[in-house]
Scaffold this motif. Structure first.
Motif, PDB file in Angstrom:
ATOM      1  N   LEU A  33      -1.732 -22.307 -34.117  1.00 26.18           N
ATOM      2  CA  LEU A  33      -0.735 -22.376 -33.029  1.00 26.18           C
ATOM      3  C   LEU A  33       0.553 -23.031 -33.534  1.00 26.18           C
ATOM      4  CD1 LEU A  33      -3.050 -23.511 -30.074  1.00 26.18           C
ATOM      5  CD2 LEU A  33      -2.645 -21.199 -30.946  1.00 26.18           C
ATOM      6  N   ALA A  34       0.881 -22.761 -34.796  1.00 26.69           N
ATOM      7  CA  ALA A  34       1.961 -23.466 -35.477  1.00 26.69           C
ATOM      8  C   ALA A  34       3.355 -23.161 -34.945  1.00 26.69           C
ATOM      9  CB  ALA A  34       1.928 -23.163 -36.971  1.00 26.69           C
ATOM     10  N   GLN A  35       3.495 -22.102 -34.149  1.00 29.10           N
ATOM     11  CA  GLN A  35       4.811 -21.758 -33.612  1.00 29.10           C
ATOM     12  C   GLN A  35       4.958 -22.162 -32.144  1.00 29.10           C
ATOM     13  OE1 GLN A  35       5.072 -17.540 -34.475  1.00 29.10           O
ATOM     14  NE2 GLN A  35       5.769 -17.914 -36.570  1.00 29.10           N
ATOM     15  N   GLU A  36       3.966 -22.867 -31.618  1.00 33.65           N
ATOM     16  CA  GLU A  36       4.010 -23.300 -30.228  1.00 33.65           C
ATOM     17  C   GLU A  36       4.806 -24.602 -30.084  1.00 33.65           C
ATOM     18  OE1 GLU A  36       2.904 -21.454 -27.811  1.00 33.65           O
ATOM     19  OE2 GLU A  36       2.025 -19.936 -29.143  1.00 33.65           O
ATOM     20  N   ASP A  37       4.922 -25.085 -28.841  1.00 35.95           N
ATOM     21  CA  ASP A  37       5.651 -26.333 -28.586  1.00 35.95           C
ATOM     22  C   ASP A  37       4.845 -27.523 -29.109  1.00 35.95           C
ATOM     23  OD1 ASP A  37       4.101 -27.678 -26.106  1.00 35.95           O
ATOM     24  OD2 ASP A  37       4.138 -25.510 -25.848  1.00 35.95           O
ATOM     25  N   ALA A  38       5.519 -28.668 -29.187  1.00 37.53           N
ATOM     26  CA  ALA A  38       4.922 -29.866 -29.796  1.00 37.53           C
ATOM     27  C   ALA A  38       3.648 -30.293 -29.080  1.00 37.53           C
ATOM     28  CB  ALA A  38       5.938 -31.002 -29.805  1.00 37.53           C
ATOM     29  N   GLY A  39       3.662 -30.267 -27.751  1.00 38.17           N
ATOM     30  CA  GLY A  39       2.487 -30.679 -27.003  1.00 38.17           C
ATOM     31  C   GLY A  39       1.275 -29.809 -27.292  1.00 38.17           C
ATOM     32  N   THR A  40       1.494 -28.513 -27.398  1.00 41.47           N
ATOM     33  CA  THR A  40       0.397 -27.591 -27.681  1.00 41.47           C
ATOM     34  C   THR A  40      -0.172 -27.834 -29.069  1.00 41.47           C
ATOM     35  OG1 THR A  40       1.342 -25.905 -26.216  1.00 41.47           O
ATOM     36  CG2 THR A  40      -0.227 -25.152 -27.885  1.00 41.47           C
ATOM     37  N   ILE A  41       0.703 -28.033 -30.049  1.00 42.08           N
ATOM     38  CA  ILE A  41       0.246 -28.278 -31.420  1.00 42.08           C
ATOM     39  C   ILE A  41      -0.545 -29.581 -31.498  1.00 42.08           C
ATOM     40  CG2 ILE A  41       1.012 -28.839 -33.764  1.00 42.08           C
ATOM     41  CD1 ILE A  41       3.329 -26.870 -33.318  1.00 42.08           C
ATOM     42  N   LEU A  42      -0.018 -30.636 -30.882  1.00 44.66           N
ATOM     43  CA  LEU A  42      -0.694 -31.934 -30.905  1.00 44.66           C
ATOM     44  C   LEU A  42      -2.056 -31.850 -30.218  1.00 44.66           C
ATOM     45  CD1 LEU A  42      -0.557 -34.929 -31.654  1.00 44.66           C
ATOM     46  CD2 LEU A  42       0.547 -35.349 -29.453  1.00 44.66           C
ATOM     47  N   ASN A  43      -2.096 -31.214 -29.071  1.00 48.84           N
ATOM     48  CA  ASN A  43      -3.362 -31.092 -28.341  1.00 48.84           C
ATOM     49  C   ASN A  43      -4.365 -30.240 -29.108  1.00 48.84           C
ATOM     50  OD1 ASN A  43      -2.525 -32.677 -26.176  1.00 48.84           O
ATOM     51  ND2 ASN A  43      -1.708 -30.923 -25.032  1.00 48.84           N
ATOM     52  N   ASN A  44      -3.875 -29.237 -29.824  1.00 51.01           N
ATOM     53  CA  ASN A  44      -4.764 -28.407 -30.628  1.00 51.01           C
ATOM     54  C   ASN A  44      -5.397 -29.223 -31.748  1.00 51.01           C
ATOM     55  OD1 ASN A  44      -5.925 -25.852 -31.390  1.00 51.01           O
ATOM     56  ND2 ASN A  44      -4.427 -25.720 -33.046  1.00 51.01           N
TER      57      ASN A  44
END
Length: 295
Positions: A33-44
């Motif tokens: 999910l490397a192109q998603e927003d910061a919150g999504t990347i952190l939660n992943n």
């Protein structure tokens, strides 16, 4: 028993596993999910760590630390991503991942450590893999780009007259550009496409299969790629005094098609050539070393 969590963070996939006294667990694979927003990347990332923590807890282990192998640029000491304009992880540029993961996982910040993915590969190969038993080894990891490292008596050598700055050969001049443009999976893909003998979307994996089946153009291109390696790598390995060169990365799976000339050239200096069967596993096995100097 104490256990570690290891993450190999790539641009498309994140591989994760736990390490115990019994070794490395089966490797899990999740979308980056490397192109998603910061919150999504952190939660992943946090979700993957929590999943592995649940596994080790269920096996009766306690968490000693979670180590993340990240590509650069990255402030590994502070846990801050410095990638930008690379098509991956742009949204977490400047983010304190140690603090973010600590909060998301409910763990102290000192339980998290970060290191360059190529450096961890080198340390893992020297300690547990194909470079084990040699005092001095050089490693190259042929992926999208070319990673490299030099290990002497279990420690990375990043400066001095025997190695390029930081142990990185990717930026050394070669032909009409730099090494990274030619001695990488990207460089090999360009060779395939520029030959005009294959479909424009041909992959290295597909071309390797053709070569194994006897396709002459594919065989010639892999041999030409091997010649490039022969021109660049042996003098660098010899200057370091390497006893062994370990080749890793995705392209290493096709090493039998292009490493012949390289092996012969290295042999003239008494340097052994070895191919890593699983670069990611090697990097993961090195994660406990990140915590070896911590209380």
């Amino acid at each position: 028993m104490k256990a570690f969590i290891a993450l190999d963070v790539g641009g498309t996939q994140i591989k994760s596993a736990i390490l115990t006294g019994g070794g490395l667990s089966p490797i899990h694979r999740d979308a980056a999910l490397a192109q998603e927003d910061a919150g999504t990347i952190l939660n992943n990332l946090a979700g993957i760590i929590r999943a592995r923590q649940a596994e080790l807890t269920g096996q009766g282990h306690s968490l000693a630390g979670a180590g993340l192998a990240f590509p650069g640029p990255f402030d590994y000491q502070r846990g801050i991503c410095r990638m930008r304009g690379m098509g991956k992880y742009d949204s977490i540029y400047g983010l304190d991942l140690r603090a973010g993961l600590s909060q998301a996982c409910g763990l102290p910040g000192e339980r998290f450590a970060f290191e360059n993915d190529a450096d961890l590969f080198c340390l893992g190969e020297a300690a547990f893999g194909q470079g084990k038993g040699f005092e001095r080894s050089m490693m190259i990891c042929i992926g999208t780009g070319l990673g490299s490292g030099f290990v002497e008596q279990g420690r990375l050598v990043k400066s001095g007259p025997r190695v390029p700055e930081n142990g990185w050969i990717y930026s050394l001049p070669y032909r009409n550009g730099i090494v990274d443009q030619y001695l990488s999976a990207t460089g090999l893909t360009n060779m395939l496409r520029e030959s005009g003998c294959f479909a424009p979307d041909i992959t290295v994996k597909d071309a390797a299969e053709l070569a194994r089946q006897g396709n002459a153009p594919a065989k010639r291109i892999f041999e030409a790629f091997g010649q490039r390696l022969e021109e660049v790598i042996p003098p660098i390995a010899q200057r370091f005094g390497a006893e062994c060169l370990v080749v890793g990365g995705q392209a290493a799976k096709s090493g039998g098609l292009f490493c012949g000339r390289l092996e012969q050239a290295l042999g003239r200096w008494g340097i052994q050539l070895r191919i890593s069967p699983d670069s990611s596993a090697s990097a993961m096995r090195a994660v406990p070393l990140l915590f070896s100097n911590k209380s």
